[in-house]
Write a protein that holds these residues in place. Structure first.
Motif, short mmCIF file in Angstrom:
data_model
loop_
_atom_site.label_atom_id
_atom_site.label_comp_id
_atom_site.label_asym_id
_atom_site.label_seq_id
_atom_site.Cartn_x
_atom_site.Cartn_y
_atom_site.Cartn_z
N ASP A 419 0.78 -1.36 -0.09
CA ASP A 419 -0.07 0.03 0.11
C ASP A 419 0.82 1.57 -0.05
O ASP A 419 0.73 2.21 -0.62
CB ASP A 419 -0.97 -0.04 1.24
N GLN A 420 1.95 1.19 0.76
CA GLN A 420 2.88 2.27 0.63
C GLN A 420 3.57 2.47 -0.60
O GLN A 420 3.65 3.73 -0.81
CB GLN A 420 4.02 2.27 1.96
N TYR A 423 1.27 4.36 -2.83
CA TYR A 423 1.14 5.64 -2.71
C TYR A 423 2.33 6.37 -3.23
O TYR A 423 2.27 7.54 -3.72
CB TYR A 423 1.02 6.05 -1.24
N LYS A 426 1.77 6.96 -6.67
CA LYS A 426 0.96 8.12 -7.05
C LYS A 426 1.70 9.32 -7.01
O LYS A 426 1.58 10.27 -7.83
CB LYS A 426 -0.29 8.16 -5.92
N ARG A 427 2.62 9.45 -6.01
CA ARG A 427 3.50 10.75 -5.87
C ARG A 427 4.42 10.60 -7.07
O ARG A 427 4.65 11.98 -7.54
CB ARG A 427 4.24 10.67 -4.66
#
Length: 440
Positions: A419-420, A423, A426-427
């Motif tokens: 999950d991290q 993200y 995404k970034r």
């Protein structure tokens, strides 16, 4: 080619062949009724109706296609068979038969039951066609349901098996309780209903039912107690032992049919409710509950076998913008399309679920970091190329994907790492795959 001229294997999609769908035989001299039945069978049961208007046509179809006939709907008054002769032609081939007749006197009803029909429906009532379609659907579903008949009397077992086969079930037999338990172990998961005699040497019905209930809960296995010495006390004992129902000999064939089919339908409803509790209603994928239940089994297998376990977290990019522009119906279209793609792409052994919103989780056994990244890249590319249209417009879809694969202390820790990483994708600009740092 008209509907009534189509063969069993003739479908618009397949053009026939060995993989063609099974058929329903409709024997009816009224072309309006046969046409209506054929249309309803096609539209609601998604099966082909093979129509005959007289006994001669029926015999030709039986000679050519009997092996593909799931059931038959029979009119008793045909031009060349005015006294129901067609029933014996069909029943002799062990094809479940539903008689659809204009009138039905008690003597005729008794005769039909003796001959071996599965059911009868009287024409004319507004719901008569509906009843025929419902009965056909029930017979088709029964083909996948196994019933174990337990009775020390060979003739009693044979009678029950013959009745059950009328309604489309396939049957196993056991002459006593010990043999019944052996058969249940041998065909585990395939038997959905047990008909159990009470009075047997050795293990009686009550004891057998109690033993079965130690391994098979009521929402997984139906049990009907049967006895020639019925009483309120006996039925209470059987029900308290875990039976779902009880019937006393001698019984009407129809009564047994109704009880058996009602019990099977109740099991289906219970299984459906259980399935809904573990399945996302929009996409049909498993939900978080399902994922959590199965993931621990995969983790235990990975630890026991020394295989790696990979978690893949997929989050669709700019999904809020899709919902804002196309509405929630457009967003739902995207979710269903992505879910369908994932379902077709992941291995059968992989665990796939919609985790909520626009996020999907995959747990895959035997993938190391490099393999998991390659797998995730294929998914990312496939999602980006997915053709999704709504309201006449194409919708561009991309996904950010996080991957983790290592000996984590728990599935939760593995998913958290993936999950991290998602993200981080995404970034980093979205539409990319990032592998959790611990796995690189």
């Amino acid at each position: 080619m008209g509907r009534e001229e189509r063969g069993c294997g003739a479908t618009a999609a397949s053009g026939g062949g060995d993989d063609a769908p099974d058929c329903i035989l409709v024997v009816e001299d009224s072309r309006s009724i046969s046409g209506l039945l054929a249309e309803r069978i096609d539209d609601e049961l998604h099966m082909r109706a093979l129509v005959a208007h007289d006994r001669a046509q029926t015999r030709r179809l039986l000679a050519e296609q009997a092996g593909r006939m799931v059931a038959a709907v029979l009119d008793l008054d045909l031009p060349d068979a005015p006294n129901g002769e067609i029933v014996k032609d069909v029943v002799a081939l062990e094809i479940p038969a539903i008689v659809f007749t204009a009138t039905l006197e008690d003597d005729l009803r008794d005769h039909l039951m003796r001959v071996g029909v599965a059911d009868y429906v009287v024409k004319g009532a507004p719901e008569s066609i509906d009843t025929v379609i419902q009965s056909l659907g029930r017979i088709r579903r029964n083909r996948g349901i196994g019933v174990l008949v337990v009775d020390d009397s060979r003739s009693a077992r044979g009678h029950l098996v013959a009745l059950l086969r009328r309604w489309g079930f396939w049957c196993e037999e056991a002459a006593n309780g010990e043999r019944a338990l052996e058969r249940m172990r041998a065909v585990e998961g395939e038997i959905r209903l047990v008909l159990c005699d009470q009075n047997m040497p050795g293990m009686d019905g009550v004891t057998l039912i109690r033993t079965l209930r130690q391994h098979f809960p009521q929402h997984r296995l139906g049990i009907i107690g049967v006895s020639s010495y019925g009483s309120g006390l006996l039925s209470a004992r059987l029900l308290k032992a875990g039976a779902n129902d009880f019937i006393t000999r001698p019984f009407l064939e129809e009564e047994l049919g109704v009880r058996v089919n009602l019990n099977v339908e109740l099991l289906e409803l219970l299984r459906q409710a259980e399935d809904y509790a573990r399945r996302d209603p929009l996409t049909g994928l498993g939900n978080r509950r399902h994922f959590a239940e199965i993931s621990e089994t995969l983790a235990e297998t990975a630890e026991r076998t020394g295989q790696s376990l990979a978690a893949v977290v997929i989050d669709l990019d700019h999904f809020k913008a899709i919902n804002d522009y196309h509405g929630h119906a457009g967003g739902d279209t995207v979710l269903r399309a992505v879910a369908g793609l994932l379902g077709e792409t992941v291995r059968r052994a992989d665990l796939l679920a919609r985790a909520g919103g626009e996020e999907f989780h995959i747990l895959s056994l035997g993938l190391d970091s490099e393999g998991a990244v390659r797998f995730a890249e294929r998914l990312r590319e496939a999602i980006a190329a997915l053709p999704v249209r709504y309201g006449g417009e194409a919708i561009a879809v991309t996904a950010s994907i996080g991957v983790a694969s290592y000996q984590a202390p728990s599935v939760e820790a593995l998913l958290e790492a993936a999950d991290q990483a998602m993200y981080e994708a995404k970034r980093g600009g979205r539409n990319r795959v990032v592998c959790a740092p611990m796995t690189q």
